[in-house]
Design an enzyme around this catalytic site. Structure first.
Site, PDB file in Angstrom:
ATOM      1  N   HIS A   1       0.853  -1.191   0.000  1.00 50.19           N
ATOM      2  CA  HIS A   1       0.000   0.000   0.000  1.00 50.19           C
ATOM      3  C   HIS A   1       0.890   1.243   0.000  1.00 50.19           C
ATOM      4  CE1 HIS A   1      -3.670  -2.187   2.028  1.00 50.19           C
ATOM      5  NE2 HIS A   1      -3.290  -2.740   0.880  1.00 50.19           N
TER       6      HIS A   1
ATOM      7  N   CYS B   1      -2.063  -0.500   7.740  1.00 47.17           N
ATOM      8  CA  CYS B   1      -1.285   0.736   7.624  1.00 47.17           C
ATOM      9  C   CYS B   1      -1.451   1.625   8.854  1.00 47.17           C
ATOM     10  CB  CYS B   1      -1.662   1.482   6.353  1.00 47.17           C
ATOM     11  SG  CYS B   1      -1.179   0.571   4.870  1.00 47.17           S
TER      12      CYS B   1
ATOM     13  N   CYS C   1      -5.933   1.557   5.852  1.00 46.62           N
ATOM     14  CA  CYS C   1      -6.545   0.300   6.289  1.00 46.62           C
ATOM     15  C   CYS C   1      -5.981  -0.048   7.671  1.00 46.62           C
ATOM     16  CB  CYS C   1      -6.200  -0.791   5.266  1.00 46.62           C
ATOM     17  SG  CYS C   1      -4.493  -1.350   5.368  1.00 46.62           S
TER      18      CYS C   1
ATOM     19  N   GLU D   1       0.964   4.125   1.595  1.00 48.75           N
ATOM     20  CA  GLU D   1       1.447   4.689   2.860  1.00 48.75           C
ATOM     21  C   GLU D   1       2.398   3.726   3.584  1.00 48.75           C
ATOM     22  OE1 GLU D   1      -1.527   3.503   2.064  1.00 48.75           O
ATOM     23  OE2 GLU D   1      -2.958   3.720   3.704  1.00 48.75           O
TER      24      GLU D   1
HETATM   25 ZN   LIG Z   1      -3.145  -0.127   3.945  1.00 52.59          ZN
END
Ligand SMILES: [Zn+2]
Length: 151
Positions: free
Chosen positions: A55, A88, A85, A57
């Site tokens: 992802h 993260c 999410c 981030e």
């Molecule tokens: Zn994430």
């Protein structure tokens, strides 16, 4: 920081999201900022890498720790175009970032103010966060992407 700065940095994150779009990745981009300077940029690469953790981030925090030579991302602010999410948001607590600024909310997977409010819990590290920054641009890009997928 002033709103103008937030918009500037979120625009930089949006540039990253557009790179993801061109690679047929869900268009999410992120940047890491320390003392007013961008220290890392990344975009979602989950499909290209076949890596669930790729992802935007998450990658940007990994790049930042490499650049700073420390896993403690103190005084680092993360700008990401989509609400993080649980993975993260958890990594943000672990890496001790200072602030999180995100664009669009993610009603199906967001762990900051949608499905979960992870950062509101009494963890040993508290993160200041704000959402809805340039969210129109971020959600427009996501909508265009899913439209493209369907066609
Ligand atoms: Zn994430």
């Amino acid at each position: 920081m002033k709103n103008k700065d937030h918009n500037y940095f979120m625009n930089e994150a949006l540039k990253e999201a557009k790179k993801a779009f061109l690679k047929d990745e869900v268009p999410v981009g992120a940047i890491a900022v320390k003392h007013g300077k961008i220290i890392a940029r990344a975009h979602n690469l989950r499909e290209s890498k076949q890596d669930f953790s790729a992802h935007a981030e998450f990658i940007v925090m990994q790049k930042a720790q490499k650049k700073l030579g420390s896993w403690r991302l103190e005084d680092v602010s993360i700008y990401v175009t989509l609400e993080p999410c649980p993975m993260c948001a958890g990594a943000m607590i672990q890496s001790r970032i200072k602030d999180l600024y995100f664009g669009a909310k993610d009603p199906k997977a967001g762990a900051v103010c949608s499905v979960l409010k992870l950062l509101d819990n009494p963890f040993n590290h508290q993160i200041h966060y704000e959402g809805d920054i340039l969210f129109e641009s971020a959600s427009e890009l996501l909508k265009d992407f899913f439209k493209k997928l369907r066609s």
